[in-house]
Write an enzyme that holds these catalytic residues in place. Structure first.
Site, PDB file in Angstrom:
ATOM      1  N   GLY A 259      49.259  36.704  43.875  1.00 37.79           N
ATOM      2  CA  GLY A 259      48.229  36.257  44.823  1.00 37.79           C
ATOM      3  C   GLY A 259      47.377  35.179  44.194  1.00 37.79           C
TER       4      GLY A 259
ATOM      5  CB  VAL B  25      47.157  24.700  30.962  1.00 35.62           C
ATOM      6  CG1 VAL B  25      48.554  24.533  30.365  1.00 35.62           C
ATOM      7  CG2 VAL B  25      46.750  26.171  30.983  1.00 35.62           C
TER       8      VAL B  25
ATOM      9  NE  ARG C 274      41.996  16.442  32.726  1.00 37.80           N
ATOM     10  CZ  ARG C 274      41.154  15.953  33.596  1.00 37.80           C
ATOM     11  NH1 ARG C 274      39.877  16.216  33.478  1.00 37.80           N
ATOM     12  NH2 ARG C 274      41.568  15.150  34.571  1.00 37.80           N
TER      13      ARG C 274
ATOM     14  CG  ASP D  58      43.203  42.991  43.275  1.00 37.06           C
ATOM     15  OD1 ASP D  58      42.562  42.546  44.241  1.00 37.06           O
ATOM     16  OD2 ASP D  58      44.413  43.289  43.337  1.00 37.06           O
TER      17      ASP D  58
ATOM     18  NE  ARG E  66      14.503  56.947  52.587  1.00 37.86           N
ATOM     19  CZ  ARG E  66      15.449  56.138  52.109  1.00 37.86           C
ATOM     20  NH1 ARG E  66      16.708  56.475  52.210  1.00 37.86           N
ATOM     21  NH2 ARG E  66      15.128  55.000  51.540  1.00 37.86           N
TER      22      ARG E  66
HETATM   23  O1  F6P Z   1      46.262  41.250  44.168  1.00 32.97           O
HETATM   24  C1  F6P Z   1      45.453  40.424  44.903  1.00 32.97           C
HETATM   25  C2  F6P Z   1      45.425  40.844  46.354  1.00 32.97           C
HETATM   26  O2  F6P Z   1      44.563  39.953  47.014  1.00 32.97           O
HETATM   27  C3  F6P Z   1      45.024  42.299  46.631  1.00 32.97           C
HETATM   28  O3  F6P Z   1      43.648  42.529  46.568  1.00 32.97           O
HETATM   29  C4  F6P Z   1      45.604  42.502  48.006  1.00 32.97           C
HETATM   30  O4  F6P Z   1      45.836  43.859  48.250  1.00 32.97           O
HETATM   31  C5  F6P Z   1      46.872  41.718  47.946  1.00 32.97           C
HETATM   32  O5  F6P Z   1      46.707  40.733  46.944  1.00 32.97           O
HETATM   33  C6  F6P Z   1      47.286  41.061  49.236  1.00 32.97           C
HETATM   34  O6  F6P Z   1      48.520  40.485  49.050  1.00 32.97           O
HETATM   35  P1  F6P Z   1      49.187  39.423  50.025  1.00 32.97           P
HETATM   36  O7  F6P Z   1      48.453  38.134  49.850  1.00 32.97           O
HETATM   37  O8  F6P Z   1      50.591  39.337  49.545  1.00 32.97           O
HETATM   38  O9  F6P Z   1      49.013  39.954  51.402  1.00 32.97           O
END
Ligand code: F6P
Length: 322
Positions: A11, A23, A25, A127, A211
């Protein structure tokens, strides 16, 4: 070592471009030729490996996504496919690789290293689930995106005395949800790592309303249920309490956008460090951030461990969400 390649896998995450720029540079400063592999690991098999020069990485620092593009290439986990990748890289004269990505990409980096091609991994995933580094590239930007959304949702929630369930990314890891809960002032946070009780959640929200609170923001990580995490929490609250509840799924909005200064700096430091490591003969390692210093971690070791949520942060979220 004369020629190295860089690729972004899995991702995308904001700051990947800044890491590729670093990288290229740093490679140039050390007298290395740097090649870019398009579309992640897939590009190795589709012969999408092109030279990158200093100006080729100009004006990408501030761009989200990855200009090299990325992919999740499942066939790579077969041994023959890995050997084919190494052979193809060697045929292009590549004698070192910088692999920027999350856990899947770092696993691929380890496989390539085990087949004898020098590799250094750079952690980049929103993540923040990679053991051995305090932060991965992209996390800070995603958190900022989430809390901007939460601030807006609170405005409308308060105007109607509503509860909002905000679903954020994180299949196995609740880091984003937890940190966004603290920084965004949520009333509750649900994460995959910790048990939760929806009846207690309802009580907590009722207590807040009693509250005088005019809103309730509940941040849930997508991984707390197999599917539709946010909606299932909202359905339970509606059925059992009669509260007015709305759901917002932030989805891939969290992955895009211009990287924050923090992510650009982190990407610059880790990208440059990765090239220095390769150049000095290291392989099978990941560049990491620990206590604000760049550190070098053994890939096999970090991949055999699971990052856990800091109990102090879990406690803080509970205290501050009252
Ligand atoms: O690992 C990164 C992430 O964005 C996760 O948080 C999410 O569950 C997943 O990738 C989504 O994946 P895709 O872009 O393949 O739908």
């Amino acid at each position: 070592m004369k020629r190295i390649a860089v690729l972004t896998g899995g991702g995308d995450a904001p700051g990947m471009n800044a890491a590729v720029r670093a990288v290229v540079r740093q490679g140039d400063a050390l007298g290395l030729e740097v090649y870019g592999v398009q579309q992640g690991l897939l590009g190795i098999f589709e012969d999408q490996i092109q030279p990158l020069d200093l100006s080729g990485v100009g004006s990408i620092l501030e761009r989200g996504g990855t200009f090299l593009q990325s992919s999740r290439y499942e066939p790579f986990f077969e041994k023959e496919v890995q050997q084919d990748a190494v052979d193809r890289l060697r045929a292009k004269g590549i004698d070192g690789l910088v692999l920027i990505g999350g856990e899947g990409s770092l696993n691929a980096a380890l496989c390539i290293h085990q087949l004898g091609l020098p590799v250094v991994g750079v952690p980049s995933t929103i993540d923040n689930d990679i053991y051995g580094t305090d932060m991965a590239i992209g996390v800070d930007t995603a958190l900022n995106t989430i809390i901007r959304a939460v601030d807006r949702l609170r405005d409308t929630a308060s105007s109607h005395t509503r509860a909002f369930v905000v679903e954020v990314m994180g299949r196995d890891c609740g880091y984003l949800a937890l940190l966004a809960g603290i920084a965004g002032g949520a009333e509750a946070v649900l994460v995959p790592e910790l048990k939760y009780d929806l009846n207690k959640l309802a009580e907590r929200i009722r207590y807040g309303y009693n509250r005088g609170k005019k809103h309730a923001i509940i941040i849930v990580a997508e991984g707390i249920t197999e599917k539709h995490a946010g909606q299932s929490v909202a359905d339970h609250l509606i059925e059992t309490t009669g509260f007015e509840v709305r759901v917002t799924v932030l989805g891939h909005i969290q992955r895009g956008g211009t990287p924050t200064a923090y992510d650009r700096l982190l990407a610059g430091r880790l990208g440059a460090a990765a090239v220095e490591q390769l150049h000095s003969g290291m392989s099978g390692v990941m560049v990491a951030l620990q206590a604000d210093k760049v550190d070098i971690k053994n890939l096999a070791q970090i991949l055999s461990q699971k990052k856990t949520l800091d109990p102090n942060l879990v406690n803080l979220a509970n205290v501050l969400s009252r």
